[in-house]
Design a protein around this motif. Sequence first.
Motif, PDB file in Angstrom:
ATOM      1  N   LEU A 122       0.874  -1.161   0.000  1.00 37.10           N
ATOM      2  CA  LEU A 122       0.000   0.000   0.000  1.00 37.10           C
ATOM      3  C   LEU A 122       0.915   1.216   0.000  1.00 37.10           C
ATOM      4  O   LEU A 122       1.849   1.284   0.810  1.00 37.10           O
ATOM      5  CB  LEU A 122      -0.888  -0.007   1.248  1.00 37.10           C
ATOM      6  N   LEU A 123       0.686   2.132  -0.932  1.00 34.60           N
ATOM      7  CA  LEU A 123       1.574   3.275  -1.057  1.00 34.60           C
ATOM      8  C   LEU A 123       0.798   4.559  -1.219  1.00 34.60           C
ATOM      9  O   LEU A 123      -0.371   4.553  -1.609  1.00 34.60           O
ATOM     10  CB  LEU A 123       2.512   3.093  -2.260  1.00 34.60           C
ATOM     11  N   GLN A 175      -7.201   1.686 -12.401  1.00 32.47           N
ATOM     12  CA  GLN A 175      -6.418   0.447 -12.299  1.00 32.47           C
ATOM     13  C   GLN A 175      -5.460   0.316 -13.478  1.00 32.47           C
ATOM     14  O   GLN A 175      -5.771   0.733 -14.586  1.00 32.47           O
ATOM     15  CB  GLN A 175      -7.370  -0.749 -12.292  1.00 32.47           C
ATOM     16  N   THR A 176      -4.317  -0.283 -13.202  1.00 33.64           N
ATOM     17  CA  THR A 176      -3.357  -0.639 -14.238  1.00 33.64           C
ATOM     18  C   THR A 176      -2.925  -2.073 -13.974  1.00 33.64           C
ATOM     19  O   THR A 176      -2.647  -2.435 -12.836  1.00 33.64           O
ATOM     20  CB  THR A 176      -2.125   0.289 -14.186  1.00 33.64           C
ATOM     21  N   VAL A 177      -2.861  -2.873 -15.036  1.00 33.79           N
ATOM     22  CA  VAL A 177      -2.360  -4.246 -14.918  1.00 33.79           C
ATOM     23  C   VAL A 177      -1.209  -4.390 -15.908  1.00 33.79           C
ATOM     24  O   VAL A 177      -1.373  -4.114 -17.095  1.00 33.79           O
ATOM     25  CB  VAL A 177      -3.452  -5.292 -15.225  1.00 33.79           C
ATOM     26  N   ASN A 178      -0.068  -4.792 -15.399  1.00 36.65           N
ATOM     27  CA  ASN A 178       1.099  -5.044 -16.257  1.00 36.65           C
ATOM     28  C   ASN A 178       1.351  -6.537 -16.316  1.00 36.65           C
ATOM     29  O   ASN A 178       1.341  -7.218 -15.280  1.00 36.65           O
ATOM     30  CB  ASN A 178       2.345  -4.353 -15.705  1.00 36.65           C
ATOM     31  N   GLU A 179       1.608  -7.017 -17.514  1.00 36.08           N
ATOM     32  CA  GLU A 179       1.876  -8.444 -17.716  1.00 36.08           C
ATOM     33  C   GLU A 179       3.357  -8.641 -18.033  1.00 36.08           C
ATOM     34  O   GLU A 179       3.929  -7.931 -18.853  1.00 36.08           O
ATOM     35  CB  GLU A 179       1.029  -8.976 -18.865  1.00 36.08           C
ATOM     36  N   PHE A 180       3.940  -9.619 -17.363  1.00 36.11           N
ATOM     37  CA  PHE A 180       5.329 -10.000 -17.597  1.00 36.11           C
ATOM     38  C   PHE A 180       5.359 -11.487 -17.915  1.00 36.11           C
ATOM     39  O   PHE A 180       4.367 -12.187 -17.740  1.00 36.11           O
ATOM     40  CB  PHE A 180       6.181  -9.702 -16.353  1.00 36.11           C
ATOM     41  N   ALA A 197      -6.781   3.035  -4.082  1.00 37.06           N
ATOM     42  CA  ALA A 197      -7.203   2.459  -2.800  1.00 37.06           C
ATOM     43  C   ALA A 197      -7.747   3.503  -1.843  1.00 37.06           C
ATOM     44  O   ALA A 197      -7.939   3.221  -0.675  1.00 37.06           O
ATOM     45  CB  ALA A 197      -6.033   1.727  -2.146  1.00 37.06           C
ATOM     46  N   GLY A 198      -7.977   4.693  -2.306  1.00 35.14           N
ATOM     47  CA  GLY A 198      -8.469   5.764  -1.448  1.00 35.14           C
ATOM     48  C   GLY A 198      -7.847   7.067  -1.881  1.00 35.14           C
ATOM     49  O   GLY A 198      -7.106   7.109  -2.861  1.00 35.14           O
ATOM     50  N   GLN A 222     -12.281  -1.539  -0.493  1.00 40.42           N
ATOM     51  CA  GLN A 222     -13.416  -1.116   0.337  1.00 40.42           C
ATOM     52  C   GLN A 222     -13.041  -1.125   1.818  1.00 40.42           C
ATOM     53  O   GLN A 222     -13.350  -0.192   2.558  1.00 40.42           O
ATOM     54  CB  GLN A 222     -14.631  -2.030   0.099  1.00 40.42           C
ATOM     55  N   ARG A 223     -12.377  -2.173   2.250  1.00 39.00           N
ATOM     56  CA  ARG A 223     -11.949  -2.275   3.653  1.00 39.00           C
ATOM     57  C   ARG A 223     -10.891  -1.228   3.983  1.00 39.00           C
ATOM     58  O   ARG A 223     -10.929  -0.608   5.041  1.00 39.00           O
ATOM     59  CB  ARG A 223     -11.413  -3.669   3.933  1.00 39.00           C
TER      60      ARG A 223
END
Length: 137
Positions: free
Chosen positions: A27-28, A76-81, A91-92, A119-120
Amino acid sequence: MTDPVQNKLGWMLDDALRVPETRHAILLSADGLLMAHSERIDRDDAERHAAGMSGLQALARSTAEFCGDPNTPWQQTVNEFQHGYVFLVAAGPRAYLAVSTTEKVDMETVSFRLQELVQRLGKELTSPQRSDSGSPV
Protein backbone atom coordinates in the motif's frame (compact mmCIF):
# COMPACT_ATOMS: atom_id res chain seq x y z
CA MET A 1 11.59 -7.27 8.79
CA THR A 2 8.02 -6.22 9.56
CA ASP A 3 7.61 -3.39 12.03
CA PRO A 4 4.10 -3.76 13.48
CA VAL A 5 3.98 -0.11 14.56
CA GLN A 6 4.70 1.17 11.06
CA ASN A 7 2.88 -1.63 9.25
CA LYS A 8 -0.47 -1.63 11.02
CA LEU A 9 -2.42 -2.40 7.83
CA GLY A 10 -0.08 -5.20 6.73
CA TRP A 11 -2.45 -7.88 8.01
CA MET A 12 -5.11 -6.65 5.57
CA LEU A 13 -2.67 -7.01 2.70
CA ASP A 14 -1.75 -10.51 3.85
CA ASP A 15 -5.45 -11.37 3.69
CA ALA A 16 -5.51 -10.38 0.00
CA LEU A 17 -2.68 -12.82 -0.66
CA ARG A 18 -4.88 -15.79 0.19
CA VAL A 19 -5.70 -15.92 -3.52
CA PRO A 20 -3.58 -18.71 -5.03
CA GLU A 21 -0.57 -17.58 -7.10
CA THR A 22 -0.26 -14.14 -5.47
CA ARG A 23 3.19 -13.00 -4.33
CA HIS A 24 3.40 -9.60 -2.65
CA ALA A 25 1.20 -6.65 -1.73
CA ILE A 26 2.05 -3.06 -0.87
CA LEU A 27 0.00 0.00 0.00
CA LEU A 28 1.57 3.27 -1.06
CA SER A 29 0.86 6.98 -1.11
CA ALA A 30 0.65 8.99 -4.33
CA ASP A 31 4.13 10.35 -3.71
CA GLY A 32 5.58 6.84 -3.54
CA LEU A 33 5.91 6.40 0.21
CA LEU A 34 5.26 2.96 1.63
CA MET A 35 2.19 2.84 3.89
CA ALA A 36 2.01 -0.92 4.49
CA HIS A 37 3.34 -4.18 3.08
CA SER A 38 2.51 -7.85 3.18
CA GLU A 39 4.55 -10.28 5.22
CA ARG A 40 6.09 -11.89 2.13
CA ILE A 41 8.11 -8.80 1.17
CA ASP A 42 10.72 -7.07 3.28
CA ARG A 43 10.48 -3.37 4.02
CA ASP A 44 13.44 -2.32 1.84
CA ASP A 45 12.03 -4.06 -1.24
CA ALA A 46 8.54 -2.78 -0.47
CA GLU A 47 9.82 0.82 -0.26
CA ARG A 48 11.66 0.47 -3.57
CA HIS A 49 8.61 -0.97 -5.30
CA ALA A 50 6.33 1.69 -3.79
CA ALA A 51 8.43 4.40 -5.44
CA GLY A 52 8.22 2.60 -8.79
CA MET A 53 4.48 2.00 -8.50
CA SER A 54 3.93 5.70 -7.87
CA GLY A 55 5.67 6.50 -11.14
CA LEU A 56 3.72 3.79 -12.95
CA GLN A 57 0.44 5.21 -11.69
CA ALA A 58 1.40 8.74 -12.71
CA LEU A 59 2.31 7.54 -16.19
CA ALA A 60 -0.95 5.63 -16.55
CA ARG A 61 -2.95 8.60 -15.29
CA SER A 62 -1.32 10.84 -17.90
CA THR A 63 -2.82 8.71 -20.68
CA ALA A 64 -6.46 9.38 -19.69
CA GLU A 65 -7.01 11.51 -22.78
CA PHE A 66 -6.39 8.38 -24.87
CA CYS A 67 -9.68 7.09 -23.39
CA GLY A 68 -11.48 10.19 -24.62
CA ASP A 69 -11.41 12.52 -21.61
CA PRO A 70 -8.26 13.87 -19.97
CA ASN A 71 -10.21 14.29 -16.71
CA THR A 72 -11.21 10.63 -16.50
CA PRO A 73 -10.08 9.35 -13.09
CA TRP A 74 -7.51 6.56 -13.15
CA GLN A 75 -8.71 3.35 -11.48
CA GLN A 76 -6.42 0.45 -12.30
CA THR A 77 -3.36 -0.64 -14.24
CA VAL A 78 -2.36 -4.25 -14.92
CA ASN A 79 1.10 -5.04 -16.26
CA GLU A 80 1.88 -8.44 -17.72
CA PHE A 81 5.33 -10.00 -17.60
CA GLN A 82 6.57 -13.38 -18.73
CA HIS A 83 6.36 -14.76 -15.19
CA GLY A 84 3.44 -12.82 -13.74
CA TYR A 85 1.33 -9.72 -13.35
CA VAL A 86 1.34 -6.52 -11.34
CA PHE A 87 -2.05 -5.10 -10.40
CA LEU A 88 -2.11 -1.45 -9.31
CA VAL A 89 -5.42 -0.01 -8.12
CA ALA A 90 -6.73 3.16 -6.52
CA ALA A 91 -7.20 2.46 -2.80
CA GLY A 92 -8.47 5.76 -1.45
CA PRO A 93 -7.56 9.42 -1.52
CA ARG A 94 -3.97 9.54 -2.82
CA ALA A 95 -3.39 5.89 -1.91
CA TYR A 96 -2.72 2.91 -4.16
CA LEU A 97 -2.62 -0.84 -3.71
CA ALA A 98 -0.18 -3.01 -5.68
CA VAL A 99 -0.20 -6.80 -5.83
CA SER A 100 2.15 -9.06 -7.75
CA THR A 101 1.23 -12.55 -8.91
CA THR A 102 2.53 -15.47 -10.92
CA GLU A 103 1.49 -16.01 -14.52
CA LYS A 104 -0.92 -18.76 -13.39
CA VAL A 105 -3.16 -16.50 -11.28
CA ASP A 106 -6.88 -16.20 -11.91
CA MET A 107 -6.94 -12.51 -12.86
CA GLU A 108 -10.67 -12.11 -12.28
CA THR A 109 -10.39 -13.48 -8.75
CA VAL A 110 -7.48 -11.16 -7.94
CA SER A 111 -9.33 -8.13 -9.33
CA PHE A 112 -12.41 -8.98 -7.30
CA ARG A 113 -10.37 -9.53 -4.13
CA LEU A 114 -8.55 -6.22 -4.62
CA GLN A 115 -11.82 -4.33 -4.92
CA GLU A 116 -13.00 -5.95 -1.69
CA LEU A 117 -9.75 -4.94 -0.02
CA VAL A 118 -10.01 -1.38 -1.32
CA GLN A 119 -13.42 -1.12 0.34
CA ARG A 120 -11.95 -2.27 3.65
CA LEU A 121 -8.88 -0.06 3.32
CA GLY A 122 -11.05 2.95 2.55
CA LYS A 123 -12.61 2.65 5.97
CA GLU A 124 -9.19 2.35 7.61
CA LEU A 125 -7.60 5.20 5.63
CA THR A 126 -10.42 7.63 6.37
CA SER A 127 -10.32 8.76 9.97
CA PRO A 128 -13.71 9.42 11.53
CA GLN A 129 -14.68 13.01 12.25
CA ARG A 130 -14.11 13.97 15.85
CA SER A 131 -17.05 15.25 17.80
CA ASP A 132 -16.77 18.05 20.31
CA SER A 133 -17.11 16.57 23.76
CA GLY A 134 -17.97 19.96 25.19
CA SER A 135 -15.29 19.76 27.85
CA PRO A 136 -12.59 22.41 28.08
CA VAL A 137 -9.10 21.37 27.10
